[in-house]
Scaffold this active site. Structure first.
Site, PDB file in Angstrom:
ATOM      1  N   LYS A 163     -13.896  -7.984   1.821  1.00 24.09           N
ATOM      2  CA  LYS A 163     -13.614  -8.390   0.424  1.00 24.09           C
ATOM      3  C   LYS A 163     -12.372  -9.281   0.505  1.00 24.09           C
ATOM      4  O   LYS A 163     -11.239  -8.814   0.544  1.00 24.09           O
ATOM      5  CB  LYS A 163     -13.331  -7.149  -0.427  1.00 24.09           C
TER       6      LYS A 163
ATOM      7  N   GLU B 138      -0.913  -3.030   5.692  1.00 24.26           N
ATOM      8  CA  GLU B 138       0.047  -4.101   6.032  1.00 24.26           C
ATOM      9  C   GLU B 138       0.538  -4.659   4.710  1.00 24.26           C
ATOM     10  O   GLU B 138      -0.217  -5.332   4.003  1.00 24.26           O
ATOM     11  CB  GLU B 138      -0.643  -5.210   6.843  1.00 24.26           C
TER      12      GLU B 138
ATOM     13  N   CYS C 194       4.547 -12.988   4.713  1.00 24.19           N
ATOM     14  CA  CYS C 194       5.018 -11.593   4.595  1.00 24.19           C
ATOM     15  C   CYS C 194       6.278 -11.363   5.406  1.00 24.19           C
ATOM     16  O   CYS C 194       7.142 -10.591   5.019  1.00 24.19           O
ATOM     17  CB  CYS C 194       3.913 -10.633   5.013  1.00 24.19           C
TER      18      CYS C 194
ATOM     19  N   GLU D 219      10.300  -8.661  -3.601  1.00 27.12           N
ATOM     20  CA  GLU D 219       9.629  -9.721  -2.843  1.00 27.12           C
ATOM     21  C   GLU D 219       9.265 -10.871  -3.788  1.00 27.12           C
ATOM     22  O   GLU D 219       8.491 -10.684  -4.725  1.00 27.12           O
ATOM     23  CB  GLU D 219       8.367  -9.165  -2.178  1.00 27.12           C
TER      24      GLU D 219
END
Ligand code: NAD
Length: 504
Positions: free
Chosen positions: A188, A263, A297, A395
Protein backbone atom coordinates in the site's frame (compact mmCIF):
# COMPACT_ATOMS: atom_id res chain seq x y z
CA UNK A 1 -6.30 10.94 -18.65
CA UNK A 2 -2.81 10.98 -20.11
CA UNK A 3 0.03 13.46 -19.55
CA UNK A 4 3.16 13.46 -21.68
CA UNK A 5 6.39 14.46 -19.96
CA UNK A 6 9.33 15.48 -22.10
CA UNK A 7 12.75 15.52 -20.54
CA UNK A 8 15.87 16.09 -22.63
CA UNK A 9 15.55 13.44 -25.34
CA UNK A 10 13.08 11.28 -23.46
CA UNK A 11 9.28 11.38 -23.65
CA UNK A 12 7.19 9.57 -21.07
CA UNK A 13 3.43 9.08 -21.27
CA UNK A 14 1.79 8.96 -17.86
CA UNK A 15 -1.58 7.19 -17.94
CA UNK A 16 -4.12 6.75 -15.16
CA UNK A 17 -2.95 4.25 -12.57
CA UNK A 18 -4.75 1.03 -11.66
CA UNK A 19 -4.43 -1.41 -8.80
CA UNK A 20 -2.34 -4.54 -9.42
CA UNK A 21 -4.04 -7.60 -7.97
CA UNK A 22 -3.51 -11.28 -8.76
CA UNK A 23 -1.36 -10.50 -11.80
CA UNK A 24 -3.83 -8.06 -13.36
CA UNK A 25 -4.22 -4.30 -13.53
CA UNK A 26 -7.73 -3.42 -12.35
CA UNK A 27 -9.79 -0.30 -11.69
CA UNK A 28 -10.78 -1.50 -8.23
CA UNK A 29 -14.18 -2.66 -7.04
CA UNK A 30 -15.44 0.80 -6.02
CA UNK A 31 -14.47 2.21 -9.45
CA UNK A 32 -13.46 5.49 -7.77
CA UNK A 33 -10.25 7.38 -8.31
CA UNK A 34 -8.46 10.46 -7.03
CA UNK A 35 -6.40 13.13 -8.77
CA UNK A 36 -2.62 12.96 -8.48
CA UNK A 37 -1.17 16.47 -8.55
CA UNK A 38 2.20 17.78 -9.60
CA UNK A 39 4.16 19.48 -6.79
CA UNK A 40 5.71 21.69 -9.49
CA UNK A 41 2.47 23.09 -10.94
CA UNK A 42 -0.28 21.75 -8.65
CA UNK A 43 -2.05 20.61 -11.80
CA UNK A 44 -3.44 17.10 -12.16
CA UNK A 45 -0.94 14.63 -13.66
CA UNK A 46 -3.30 11.65 -13.78
CA UNK A 47 -5.99 9.78 -11.84
CA UNK A 48 -5.28 6.97 -9.40
CA UNK A 49 -7.65 4.08 -8.75
CA UNK A 50 -8.67 4.28 -5.12
CA UNK A 51 -8.37 0.89 -3.47
CA UNK A 52 -10.63 0.14 -0.52
CA UNK A 53 -11.28 -2.60 1.98
CA UNK A 54 -12.78 -4.93 -0.64
CA UNK A 55 -9.71 -4.52 -2.88
CA UNK A 56 -7.43 -5.27 0.04
CA UNK A 57 -9.53 -8.41 0.69
CA UNK A 58 -9.04 -9.50 -2.91
CA UNK A 59 -5.31 -8.76 -2.89
CA UNK A 60 -4.74 -10.61 0.39
CA UNK A 61 -6.77 -13.58 -0.89
CA UNK A 62 -4.61 -13.71 -4.03
CA UNK A 63 -1.41 -13.39 -2.01
CA UNK A 64 -2.51 -16.13 0.40
CA UNK A 65 -3.35 -18.50 -2.45
CA UNK A 66 -0.06 -17.75 -4.16
CA UNK A 67 1.79 -18.52 -0.94
CA UNK A 68 -0.10 -21.66 0.02
CA UNK A 69 -1.05 -23.21 -3.31
CA UNK A 70 0.80 -21.35 -6.03
CA UNK A 71 4.20 -22.25 -7.37
CA UNK A 72 5.98 -19.54 -5.33
CA UNK A 73 6.14 -21.52 -2.07
CA UNK A 74 7.36 -24.64 -3.89
CA UNK A 75 10.17 -23.04 -5.88
CA UNK A 76 13.74 -23.93 -5.09
CA UNK A 77 15.62 -20.97 -3.60
CA UNK A 78 17.78 -20.60 -6.70
CA UNK A 79 14.68 -20.53 -8.92
CA UNK A 80 13.08 -17.85 -6.74
CA UNK A 81 16.21 -15.75 -6.82
CA UNK A 82 16.24 -15.80 -10.63
CA UNK A 83 13.03 -13.75 -10.43
CA UNK A 84 14.58 -11.37 -7.88
CA UNK A 85 17.62 -10.73 -10.08
CA UNK A 86 15.38 -10.32 -13.13
CA UNK A 87 13.48 -7.54 -11.32
CA UNK A 88 16.84 -5.82 -10.60
CA UNK A 89 17.82 -6.01 -14.29
CA UNK A 90 14.47 -4.57 -15.39
CA UNK A 91 14.81 -1.71 -12.89
CA UNK A 92 18.22 -0.94 -14.39
CA UNK A 93 16.76 -0.98 -17.90
CA UNK A 94 14.02 1.45 -16.86
CA UNK A 95 16.09 3.55 -14.44
CA UNK A 96 15.83 6.73 -16.48
CA UNK A 97 12.05 6.54 -16.66
CA UNK A 98 11.77 5.63 -12.96
CA UNK A 99 13.82 8.70 -11.99
CA UNK A 100 11.65 10.86 -14.21
CA UNK A 101 8.39 9.53 -12.80
CA UNK A 102 9.67 9.93 -9.25
CA UNK A 103 10.66 13.54 -9.88
CA UNK A 104 7.39 14.60 -11.47
CA UNK A 105 5.41 12.84 -8.73
CA UNK A 106 7.36 14.02 -5.66
CA UNK A 107 9.21 17.17 -6.75
CA UNK A 108 12.55 15.60 -5.86
CA UNK A 109 15.35 16.85 -8.15
CA UNK A 110 16.18 14.43 -10.97
CA UNK A 111 19.88 14.36 -10.03
CA UNK A 112 18.78 12.83 -6.72
CA UNK A 113 16.08 10.44 -7.98
CA UNK A 114 18.60 8.96 -10.46
CA UNK A 115 20.68 7.63 -7.55
CA UNK A 116 17.58 6.25 -5.94
CA UNK A 117 16.68 4.15 -9.00
CA UNK A 118 20.17 2.63 -8.99
CA UNK A 119 19.88 1.91 -5.27
CA UNK A 120 16.53 0.21 -5.83
CA UNK A 121 18.03 -2.30 -8.28
CA UNK A 122 20.79 -2.98 -5.78
CA UNK A 123 18.21 -3.68 -3.08
CA UNK A 124 17.02 -6.69 -5.11
CA UNK A 125 20.52 -7.94 -5.96
CA UNK A 126 21.71 -7.47 -2.40
CA UNK A 127 18.83 -9.52 -0.95
CA UNK A 128 19.20 -12.20 -3.60
CA UNK A 129 22.85 -12.61 -2.52
CA UNK A 130 21.94 -12.40 1.15
CA UNK A 131 19.28 -15.11 0.96
CA UNK A 132 21.49 -17.39 -1.13
CA UNK A 133 24.53 -17.16 1.12
CA UNK A 134 23.35 -16.18 4.59
CA UNK A 135 19.84 -17.49 5.20
CA UNK A 136 20.75 -20.64 7.07
CA UNK A 137 19.97 -21.89 10.53
CA UNK A 138 22.02 -23.19 13.44
CA UNK A 139 22.39 -26.64 14.93
CA UNK A 140 22.49 -27.46 18.64
CA UNK A 141 23.83 -30.94 19.44
CA UNK A 142 22.77 -32.16 22.92
CA UNK A 143 25.34 -34.79 23.94
CA UNK A 144 24.74 -37.98 21.95
CA UNK A 145 20.99 -37.73 22.49
CA UNK A 146 19.72 -34.98 20.23
CA UNK A 147 20.52 -32.75 17.37
CA UNK A 148 18.30 -29.66 17.26
CA UNK A 149 18.43 -27.46 14.21
CA UNK A 150 16.69 -24.33 13.00
CA UNK A 151 15.28 -23.46 9.62
CA UNK A 152 14.04 -19.98 8.67
CA UNK A 153 10.55 -19.99 7.19
CA UNK A 154 8.79 -17.14 5.37
CA UNK A 155 5.79 -15.67 7.21
CA UNK A 156 3.18 -15.85 4.43
CA UNK A 157 1.37 -12.70 3.32
CA UNK A 158 3.14 -9.52 4.43
CA UNK A 159 1.70 -6.00 4.20
CA UNK A 160 4.04 -3.16 3.29
CA UNK A 161 2.98 0.45 3.94
CA UNK A 162 5.25 3.20 2.65
CA UNK A 163 5.61 7.02 2.68
CA UNK A 164 6.07 9.50 -0.17
CA UNK A 165 9.46 11.01 0.58
CA UNK A 166 11.71 8.49 -1.21
CA UNK A 167 9.03 6.13 -2.45
CA UNK A 168 10.74 3.82 -4.95
CA UNK A 169 13.81 3.25 -2.79
CA UNK A 170 11.76 2.63 0.35
CA UNK A 171 9.28 0.33 -1.40
CA UNK A 172 11.99 -1.82 -2.97
CA UNK A 173 13.89 -1.84 0.33
CA UNK A 174 10.90 -3.75 1.76
CA UNK A 175 9.67 -5.67 -1.31
CA UNK A 176 13.12 -7.16 -2.10
CA UNK A 177 13.74 -8.94 1.24
CA UNK A 178 10.05 -9.89 1.55
CA UNK A 179 10.00 -11.67 -1.84
CA UNK A 180 13.56 -13.03 -1.69
CA UNK A 181 12.73 -14.87 1.54
CA UNK A 182 9.64 -16.44 -0.07
CA UNK A 183 6.76 -14.33 1.25
CA UNK A 184 3.97 -12.89 -0.86
CA UNK A 185 3.26 -9.16 -0.71
CA UNK A 186 0.50 -6.58 -0.64
CA UNK A 187 2.00 -3.10 -1.00
CA UNK A 188 0.00 0.00 0.00
CA UNK A 189 2.09 2.91 -1.29
CA UNK A 190 1.61 6.50 -0.13
CA UNK A 191 -1.36 8.15 -1.84
CA UNK A 192 0.79 11.16 -2.75
CA UNK A 193 3.42 9.23 -4.72
CA UNK A 194 1.79 6.41 -6.70
CA UNK A 195 3.72 6.61 -10.00
CA UNK A 196 6.82 4.57 -9.23
CA UNK A 197 4.86 2.02 -7.18
CA UNK A 198 2.84 1.46 -10.35
CA UNK A 199 6.07 1.19 -12.34
CA UNK A 200 7.28 -1.47 -9.89
CA UNK A 201 4.05 -3.41 -10.52
CA UNK A 202 4.68 -3.14 -14.29
CA UNK A 203 8.26 -4.33 -13.86
CA UNK A 204 7.28 -7.26 -11.66
CA UNK A 205 4.55 -8.16 -14.15
CA UNK A 206 7.15 -8.10 -16.92
CA UNK A 207 9.48 -10.25 -14.78
CA UNK A 208 6.65 -12.81 -14.93
CA UNK A 209 6.25 -13.46 -11.23
CA UNK A 210 3.39 -15.89 -10.61
CA UNK A 211 0.02 -14.16 -10.15
CA UNK A 212 -0.73 -13.04 -6.60
CA UNK A 213 2.88 -13.03 -5.37
CA UNK A 214 3.07 -9.23 -5.56
CA UNK A 215 0.07 -6.90 -5.37
CA UNK A 216 -0.27 -3.12 -5.18
CA UNK A 217 -3.37 -1.47 -3.73
CA UNK A 218 -3.27 2.32 -4.08
CA UNK A 219 -5.49 4.38 -1.83
CA UNK A 220 -5.69 6.18 1.47
CA UNK A 221 -4.22 5.18 4.79
CA UNK A 222 -7.43 5.34 6.77
CA UNK A 223 -9.22 2.98 4.35
CA UNK A 224 -6.90 0.75 2.28
CA UNK A 225 -3.99 0.94 4.77
CA UNK A 226 -6.27 0.29 7.72
CA UNK A 227 -7.88 -2.75 6.07
CA UNK A 228 -4.43 -4.23 5.40
CA UNK A 229 -3.36 -3.67 9.00
CA UNK A 230 -6.50 -5.35 10.37
CA UNK A 231 -6.66 -8.29 7.94
CA UNK A 232 -6.36 -11.60 9.81
CA UNK A 233 -4.48 -13.32 6.95
CA UNK A 234 -1.71 -10.70 6.88
CA UNK A 235 1.05 -11.96 9.11
CA UNK A 236 3.17 -8.85 9.38
CA UNK A 237 3.17 -5.14 8.61
CA UNK A 238 6.36 -3.31 7.70
CA UNK A 239 5.65 0.39 8.03
CA UNK A 240 7.62 3.55 7.27
CA UNK A 241 6.00 6.89 8.00
CA UNK A 242 5.05 9.28 10.75
CA UNK A 243 5.33 8.35 14.40
CA UNK A 244 1.62 8.98 15.11
CA UNK A 245 0.61 6.72 12.19
CA UNK A 246 2.98 4.03 13.47
CA UNK A 247 1.36 4.16 16.86
CA UNK A 248 -2.14 3.83 15.31
CA UNK A 249 -0.98 0.86 13.25
CA UNK A 250 0.44 -0.93 16.29
CA UNK A 251 -2.90 -0.47 18.10
CA UNK A 252 -4.93 -1.59 15.09
CA UNK A 253 -2.79 -4.67 14.47
CA UNK A 254 -3.13 -5.91 18.05
CA UNK A 255 -6.38 -7.87 17.58
CA UNK A 256 -4.82 -9.99 14.85
CA UNK A 257 -1.47 -10.28 16.72
CA UNK A 258 0.72 -9.08 13.89
CA UNK A 259 4.43 -8.73 13.79
CA UNK A 260 5.23 -5.06 13.03
CA UNK A 261 8.32 -3.13 12.01
CA UNK A 262 8.26 0.62 12.54
CA UNK A 263 10.51 3.16 10.77
CA UNK A 264 9.26 6.52 11.99
CA UNK A 265 10.04 10.21 12.21
CA UNK A 266 13.19 12.03 13.31
CA UNK A 267 14.66 15.29 14.55
CA UNK A 268 18.29 14.39 14.23
CA UNK A 269 21.14 16.38 15.77
CA UNK A 270 24.40 17.28 14.05
CA UNK A 271 27.06 18.40 16.55
CA UNK A 272 30.07 20.37 15.32
CA UNK A 273 32.98 20.91 17.71
CA UNK A 274 35.48 23.73 17.21
CA UNK A 275 38.25 21.26 16.29
CA UNK A 276 36.25 19.78 13.37
CA UNK A 277 37.19 20.00 9.71
CA UNK A 278 35.12 23.15 9.18
CA UNK A 279 34.61 22.97 5.40
CA UNK A 280 33.66 19.29 5.34
CA UNK A 281 31.28 19.76 8.26
CA UNK A 282 29.68 22.66 6.43
CA UNK A 283 29.22 20.57 3.25
CA UNK A 284 27.65 17.74 5.24
CA UNK A 285 25.35 19.96 7.32
CA UNK A 286 24.01 21.71 4.23
CA UNK A 287 23.54 18.53 2.21
CA UNK A 288 21.98 16.70 5.15
CA UNK A 289 19.03 19.07 5.43
CA UNK A 290 18.60 20.56 1.94
CA UNK A 291 18.94 17.40 -0.18
CA UNK A 292 15.62 15.59 -0.80
CA UNK A 293 13.98 19.00 -0.37
CA UNK A 294 14.46 18.52 3.36
CA UNK A 295 11.90 15.69 3.28
CA UNK A 296 14.35 13.17 4.67
CA UNK A 297 13.78 11.13 7.82
CA UNK A 298 17.46 11.26 8.81
CA UNK A 299 17.85 15.00 8.03
CA UNK A 300 20.05 16.97 10.43
CA UNK A 301 17.30 19.42 11.30
CA UNK A 302 19.03 20.50 14.54
CA UNK A 303 22.61 21.70 14.09
CA UNK A 304 24.56 22.31 17.32
CA UNK A 305 27.61 24.50 16.67
CA UNK A 306 30.39 25.19 19.18
CA UNK A 307 30.36 28.85 20.26
CA UNK A 308 33.98 29.41 19.10
CA UNK A 309 33.05 28.75 15.46
CA UNK A 310 29.36 29.63 15.44
CA UNK A 311 29.55 33.10 13.90
CA UNK A 312 31.82 31.97 11.08
CA UNK A 313 29.69 28.84 10.52
CA UNK A 314 26.48 30.86 10.31
CA UNK A 315 28.08 33.30 7.88
CA UNK A 316 29.05 30.39 5.59
CA UNK A 317 25.64 28.76 5.98
CA UNK A 318 24.01 31.98 4.80
CA UNK A 319 26.22 32.05 1.71
CA UNK A 320 25.32 28.45 0.90
CA UNK A 321 21.61 28.95 1.43
CA UNK A 322 21.59 31.85 -1.02
CA UNK A 323 23.47 29.79 -3.61
CA UNK A 324 21.41 26.60 -3.53
CA UNK A 325 19.83 26.15 -6.95
CA UNK A 326 16.05 26.18 -6.54
CA UNK A 327 14.41 24.98 -9.73
CA UNK A 328 12.34 22.64 -11.88
CA UNK A 329 12.80 19.09 -10.52
CA UNK A 330 13.55 17.89 -14.06
CA UNK A 331 16.43 20.34 -14.53
CA UNK A 332 19.63 18.35 -13.85
CA UNK A 333 21.22 21.38 -12.14
CA UNK A 334 18.37 21.79 -9.62
CA UNK A 335 19.38 21.17 -6.01
CA UNK A 336 16.05 21.97 -4.32
CA UNK A 337 12.59 21.32 -5.72
CA UNK A 338 9.00 21.83 -4.50
CA UNK A 339 7.46 20.06 -1.50
CA UNK A 340 5.12 17.17 -2.13
CA UNK A 341 1.74 18.94 -1.76
CA UNK A 342 0.13 22.19 -0.65
CA UNK A 343 -0.97 20.87 2.74
CA UNK A 344 2.58 19.91 3.62
CA UNK A 345 3.87 23.19 2.14
CA UNK A 346 1.49 25.10 4.45
CA UNK A 347 2.61 23.03 7.43
CA UNK A 348 6.29 23.85 6.78
CA UNK A 349 5.48 27.53 6.27
CA UNK A 350 3.52 27.53 9.50
CA UNK A 351 6.60 26.23 11.36
CA UNK A 352 8.71 29.03 9.88
CA UNK A 353 6.21 31.59 11.21
CA UNK A 354 6.23 29.81 14.55
CA UNK A 355 10.04 30.08 14.65
CA UNK A 356 9.73 33.85 14.41
CA UNK A 357 7.20 33.89 17.25
CA UNK A 358 9.52 31.71 19.33
CA UNK A 359 12.34 34.23 18.86
CA UNK A 360 14.45 32.86 16.00
CA UNK A 361 16.02 35.01 13.33
CA UNK A 362 14.78 33.47 10.08
CA UNK A 363 17.19 33.61 7.15
CA UNK A 364 15.92 32.39 3.76
CA UNK A 365 16.72 32.37 0.10
CA UNK A 366 14.09 33.67 -2.32
CA UNK A 367 11.98 31.47 -4.57
CA UNK A 368 12.21 32.72 -8.18
CA UNK A 369 8.98 34.31 -9.43
CA UNK A 370 8.56 31.80 -12.28
CA UNK A 371 8.33 28.91 -9.76
CA UNK A 372 5.51 30.40 -7.68
CA UNK A 373 2.93 27.87 -8.92
CA UNK A 374 4.86 25.08 -7.16
CA UNK A 375 5.07 24.19 -3.46
CA UNK A 376 8.46 25.83 -3.00
CA UNK A 377 9.86 26.58 0.43
CA UNK A 378 13.31 28.15 0.05
CA UNK A 379 16.29 26.85 2.05
CA UNK A 380 15.72 28.28 5.52
CA UNK A 381 17.92 28.83 8.59
CA UNK A 382 16.41 29.28 12.04
CA UNK A 383 19.16 31.21 13.83
CA UNK A 384 19.57 31.77 17.57
CA UNK A 385 17.37 28.74 18.17
CA UNK A 386 17.21 26.97 21.52
CA UNK A 387 16.49 23.29 21.87
CA UNK A 388 13.31 23.75 23.90
CA UNK A 389 11.51 25.61 21.08
CA UNK A 390 8.74 23.70 19.30
CA UNK A 391 10.60 24.17 16.02
CA UNK A 392 13.49 22.19 17.58
CA UNK A 393 11.28 19.49 19.07
CA UNK A 394 8.80 18.71 16.27
CA UNK A 395 9.56 17.19 12.88
CA UNK A 396 9.11 19.90 10.23
CA UNK A 397 10.13 17.66 7.29
CA UNK A 398 11.19 20.49 4.99
CA UNK A 399 14.33 22.48 4.07
CA UNK A 400 14.59 24.11 7.48
CA UNK A 401 17.71 23.97 9.66
CA UNK A 402 17.69 25.15 13.28
CA UNK A 403 21.11 26.37 14.46
CA UNK A 404 21.81 26.08 18.19
CA UNK A 405 24.97 27.25 19.94
CA UNK A 406 26.71 25.13 22.62
CA UNK A 407 29.79 25.40 24.77
CA UNK A 408 30.55 22.07 26.46
CA UNK A 409 30.38 18.47 25.29
CA UNK A 410 27.96 17.60 28.12
CA UNK A 411 25.66 20.46 27.15
CA UNK A 412 25.59 19.33 23.50
CA UNK A 413 24.82 15.70 24.41
CA UNK A 414 22.13 16.72 26.88
CA UNK A 415 20.38 18.95 24.34
CA UNK A 416 20.79 16.42 21.49
CA UNK A 417 19.00 13.84 23.64
CA UNK A 418 16.32 16.17 24.93
CA UNK A 419 13.83 15.26 22.19
CA UNK A 420 11.30 12.45 21.70
CA UNK A 421 13.00 11.13 18.55
CA UNK A 422 16.13 8.98 18.16
CA UNK A 423 16.67 8.14 14.50
CA UNK A 424 20.10 9.47 13.45
CA UNK A 425 22.92 11.68 14.71
CA UNK A 426 26.11 13.23 13.32
CA UNK A 427 29.27 14.27 15.19
CA UNK A 428 32.07 16.38 13.76
CA UNK A 429 35.42 16.53 15.59
CA UNK A 430 39.04 15.65 14.91
CA UNK A 431 39.41 14.30 18.44
CA UNK A 432 38.51 10.66 17.86
CA UNK A 433 38.08 9.84 21.53
CA UNK A 434 35.55 12.63 21.80
CA UNK A 435 33.88 11.50 18.55
CA UNK A 436 33.30 7.99 19.86
CA UNK A 437 32.29 9.25 23.29
CA UNK A 438 29.63 11.55 21.87
CA UNK A 439 28.45 8.98 19.31
CA UNK A 440 27.92 6.48 22.15
CA UNK A 441 26.08 9.06 24.27
CA UNK A 442 23.65 10.39 21.64
CA UNK A 443 20.39 8.45 21.79
CA UNK A 444 19.83 7.38 18.17
CA UNK A 445 19.78 4.19 16.14
CA UNK A 446 22.44 5.44 13.70
CA UNK A 447 25.41 7.76 14.28
CA UNK A 448 27.92 9.10 11.81
CA UNK A 449 31.31 10.54 12.86
CA UNK A 450 32.78 13.05 10.39
CA UNK A 451 30.37 12.07 7.66
CA UNK A 452 27.02 12.82 6.14
CA UNK A 453 24.46 10.02 5.87
CA UNK A 454 26.25 7.42 3.73
CA UNK A 455 24.48 4.06 3.59
CA UNK A 456 25.84 0.54 3.49
CA UNK A 457 23.14 -2.03 2.77
CA UNK A 458 24.62 -4.48 5.29
CA UNK A 459 24.11 -2.32 8.37
CA UNK A 460 21.01 -2.20 10.57
CA UNK A 461 18.80 0.76 9.68
CA UNK A 462 16.34 2.19 12.17
CA UNK A 463 15.73 4.31 15.20
CA UNK A 464 15.14 4.26 18.90
CA UNK A 465 12.70 6.22 21.14
CA UNK A 466 9.80 7.58 19.04
CA UNK A 467 11.72 6.96 15.80
CA UNK A 468 10.95 3.30 15.56
CA UNK A 469 10.88 -0.28 16.68
CA UNK A 470 12.98 -2.91 14.92
CA UNK A 471 15.60 -2.62 12.23
CA UNK A 472 15.61 -2.99 8.46
CA UNK A 473 18.61 -3.67 6.23
CA UNK A 474 21.30 -6.34 6.13
CA UNK A 475 20.52 -9.65 7.72
CA UNK A 476 18.17 -7.89 10.18
CA UNK A 477 15.42 -7.75 7.56
CA UNK A 478 15.65 -11.39 6.60
CA UNK A 479 16.23 -12.97 10.02
CA UNK A 480 14.33 -10.65 12.33
CA UNK A 481 11.38 -9.67 10.21
CA UNK A 482 10.55 -11.53 7.01
CA UNK A 483 11.21 -15.04 8.35
CA UNK A 484 10.68 -16.95 11.56
CA UNK A 485 12.96 -19.62 12.97
CA UNK A 486 11.49 -23.06 13.36
CA UNK A 487 13.36 -25.58 15.44
CA UNK A 488 13.41 -29.29 14.62
CA UNK A 489 14.39 -31.58 17.51
CA UNK A 490 15.77 -34.93 16.43
CA UNK A 491 16.35 -37.78 18.89
CA UNK A 492 19.55 -39.62 17.97
CA UNK A 493 19.10 -42.59 20.32
CA UNK A 494 16.83 -44.03 22.98
CA UNK A 495 16.76 -41.20 25.52
CA UNK A 496 14.53 -41.48 28.58
CA UNK A 497 10.79 -40.94 28.04
CA UNK A 498 8.61 -40.81 31.20
CA UNK A 499 6.15 -43.75 31.17
CA UNK A 500 2.91 -42.28 32.49
CA UNK A 501 0.16 -44.89 33.05
CA UNK A 502 2.41 -47.90 32.43
CA UNK A 503 1.87 -50.74 34.93
CA UNK A 504 4.95 -51.26 37.10
P1 NAD B 1 2.34 8.96 6.95
O1 NAD B 1 2.48 8.27 8.27
O2 NAD B 1 1.36 10.05 6.83
O3 NAD B 1 1.95 7.89 5.82
C1 NAD B 1 2.73 6.77 5.56
C2 NAD B 1 1.87 5.67 4.97
O4 NAD B 1 0.94 5.23 5.96
C3 NAD B 1 1.04 6.11 3.77
O5 NAD B 1 1.03 5.06 2.82
C4 NAD B 1 -0.34 6.29 4.36
O6 NAD B 1 -1.39 6.13 3.44
C5 NAD B 1 -0.36 5.19 5.40
N1 NAD B 1 -1.33 5.37 6.50
C6 NAD B 1 -1.78 6.53 7.03
N2 NAD B 1 -2.67 6.26 8.01
C7 NAD B 1 -2.79 4.92 8.10
C8 NAD B 1 -3.55 4.03 8.92
N3 NAD B 1 -4.39 4.49 9.85
N4 NAD B 1 -3.43 2.71 8.73
C9 NAD B 1 -2.58 2.23 7.80
N5 NAD B 1 -1.83 3.01 6.98
C10 NAD B 1 -1.93 4.34 7.14
O7 NAD B 1 3.81 9.43 6.57
P2 NAD B 1 4.24 10.32 5.31
O8 NAD B 1 3.78 11.70 5.55
O9 NAD B 1 3.86 9.59 4.06
O10 NAD B 1 5.85 10.25 5.41
C11 NAD B 1 6.63 11.14 6.12
C12 NAD B 1 7.03 10.52 7.47
O11 NAD B 1 7.76 9.30 7.24
C13 NAD B 1 8.00 11.40 8.24
O12 NAD B 1 7.64 11.40 9.60
C14 NAD B 1 9.35 10.73 8.05
O13 NAD B 1 10.30 10.98 9.06
C15 NAD B 1 8.94 9.29 8.03
N6 NAD B 1 9.98 8.45 7.39
C16 NAD B 1 10.72 7.61 8.18
C17 NAD B 1 11.74 6.86 7.61
C18 NAD B 1 12.57 5.91 8.45
O14 NAD B 1 13.24 5.06 7.87
N7 NAD B 1 12.56 6.02 9.78
C19 NAD B 1 11.98 6.93 6.23
C20 NAD B 1 11.20 7.80 5.46
C21 NAD B 1 10.19 8.55 6.05
Amino acid sequence: MQTTITHETKQVKVDDVKLYINGEFTGGQGKTSYANRSPFTNETINNIAEGRKEDIEEAVKAAKEAFEQGPWGKLKVKERLVYINRIADLIDEEAEEIALLESIDTGLPISQTKNQAARAAENFRFYARMVETKLHGESYPVDEDFINYTVYKPLGVVGLITPWNAPFMLETWKVAPALATGNTVVLKPAELSPLTANKLAEIIHKADLPAGVFNVVHGFGETAGDALVKHPDVKAISFTGETTTGSTIIKNSADTLKKTSMELGGKSPLIIFDDADFDRALDAAVWGIFSFNGERCTANSRVFVHKNIKDKFVEKLKERVLNIKIGDPLDPSTELGPLIETEHFNKVKHYIELAKEEGCEVFQAVVPEELKAGNYVPPTLLLNATNDMRVCQEEIFGPVMAVIEFETEEEAIQAANDVRYGLAGYVWTNDMKKGHRVAHAVEAGMLWINSQNVRDLRIPFGGTKDSGIGREGGHYAIFEFYTEPKVIHVALGDHHIPQFGKKK
